[in-house]
Design a protein around this motif. Structure first.
Motif, short mmCIF file in Angstrom:
data_model
loop_
_atom_site.label_atom_id
_atom_site.label_comp_id
_atom_site.label_asym_id
_atom_site.label_seq_id
_atom_site.Cartn_x
_atom_site.Cartn_y
_atom_site.Cartn_z
N UNK A 156 0.84 -1.19 0.00
CA UNK A 156 0.00 0.00 0.00
C UNK A 156 0.88 1.24 0.00
N UNK A 157 0.56 2.18 -0.89
CA UNK A 157 1.20 3.49 -0.89
C UNK A 157 0.08 4.51 -0.79
N UNK A 158 -0.07 5.11 0.39
CA UNK A 158 -1.15 6.05 0.62
C UNK A 158 -0.77 7.47 0.27
N UNK A 159 -1.78 8.29 0.09
CA UNK A 159 -1.57 9.70 -0.19
C UNK A 159 -1.38 10.49 1.09
N UNK A 160 -0.80 11.67 0.96
CA UNK A 160 -0.48 12.47 2.13
C UNK A 160 -1.64 13.35 2.58
N UNK A 161 -2.67 13.47 1.79
CA UNK A 161 -3.73 14.40 2.15
C UNK A 161 -4.87 13.75 2.94
N UNK A 162 -4.77 12.48 3.21
CA UNK A 162 -5.81 11.88 4.04
C UNK A 162 -5.46 12.09 5.51
N UNK A 163 -6.48 12.11 6.33
CA UNK A 163 -6.24 12.46 7.73
C UNK A 163 -5.77 11.25 8.55
N UNK A 179 -0.36 -7.77 4.82
CA UNK A 179 0.61 -6.97 4.08
C UNK A 179 1.58 -6.31 5.05
N UNK A 180 2.85 -6.35 4.72
CA UNK A 180 3.82 -5.69 5.59
C UNK A 180 4.41 -4.45 4.93
N UNK A 181 4.14 -4.25 3.64
CA UNK A 181 4.65 -3.09 2.92
C UNK A 181 3.56 -2.02 2.87
N UNK A 182 3.46 -1.24 3.94
CA UNK A 182 2.47 -0.17 4.02
C UNK A 182 3.23 1.14 4.15
N UNK A 183 3.15 1.96 3.16
CA UNK A 183 3.88 3.22 3.14
C UNK A 183 2.93 4.38 2.91
N UNK A 184 3.45 5.58 3.09
CA UNK A 184 2.67 6.78 2.87
C UNK A 184 3.55 7.81 2.19
N UNK A 185 2.96 8.57 1.31
CA UNK A 185 3.69 9.59 0.55
C UNK A 185 4.40 10.57 1.48
N UNK A 186 3.79 10.92 2.59
CA UNK A 186 4.36 11.92 3.49
C UNK A 186 5.68 11.44 4.09
N UNK A 187 5.82 10.14 4.30
CA UNK A 187 7.04 9.63 4.91
C UNK A 187 8.13 9.42 3.88
N UNK A 188 7.76 9.18 2.65
CA UNK A 188 8.74 8.93 1.60
C UNK A 188 9.31 10.24 1.15
#
Length: 188
Positions: A156-163, A179-188
């Motif tokens: 999962x690669x999430x967007x940074x604009x969700x709360x 799933x162990x690969x859960x990322x977010x745009x804000x952290x990348x």
């Protein structure tokens, strides 16, 4: 439209009027005085968050007849205090662009053309593929018999604009799915 006379020239209006410095009514035309802000004619206003980056600036979205007519910074936002960057200030164009896709588009494998799908059909396709990938790549234990209970076939690669609440639910869902690969745009 009325024809301008010699006495209507801005310099003469300035000199003979109550605005000798030329910073007020002397330098405004009748057209300018007749203008009203487009936010004054809006049907309503909704509070939102800018969709572009991880900052989360508050926006006030003015709408009329079901269309966005103006987007401004929200002065009540503790993040941006009513300010928007140039990209956020232009986000009205994102909502009203004639290039904006409003349907689900799908291109079948090896196809050269896109086709429209119903939202329900697309969601079913995503769910079916998610479940199939989870089953195919499920790892119950490693070669030494230690429990893994994970899948490497889903990320999962999430967007940074969700709360925070949405991020929390996404993390819970993907973790529960293995799933162990859960990322977010804000952290990348």
């Amino acid at each position: 439209m009325a024809r301008l006379t010699f006495l209507d020239w801005p310099v003469l209006r300035q000199l003979r009027g109550a605005d000798p410095t030329g910073r007020g009514t002397a330098v405004t035309s009748a057209t300018t005085r007749g203008m009203i802000p487009r936010t004054a004619t809006a049907d309503g206003v909704a509070d939102s968050v800018c969709p572009y980056c991880a900052v989360g600036c508050g926006q006030r979205v003015f709408h009329k007849d079901g269309k966005v007519i103006q987007i401004e910074g929200n002065p009540d936002s503790p993040v941006s205090r009513g300010r928007l960057c140039p990209k956020g200030a232009a986000s009205q164009q994102l909502a009203n662009s004639y290039l904006r896709q409003t349907t689900v588009r799908y291109r079948r494998p090896f196809a050269t053309e896109w086709e429209d799908l119903e939202l329900e059909t697309a969601m079913d396709m995503i769910a079916d593929r998610f479940i199939a990938s989870r089953r195919k790549y499920w790892e119950d234990e490693d070669e030494h018999g230690r429990p893994l209970k994970r899948t490497m076939g889903i990320a999962s690669l999430g967007g940074a604009t969700i709360d925070n609440e949405e991020n929390y639910l996404i993390k819970k869902f993907f973790t529960a799915a293995g799933a162990i690969q859960v990322e977010n745009q804000a952290r990348i």
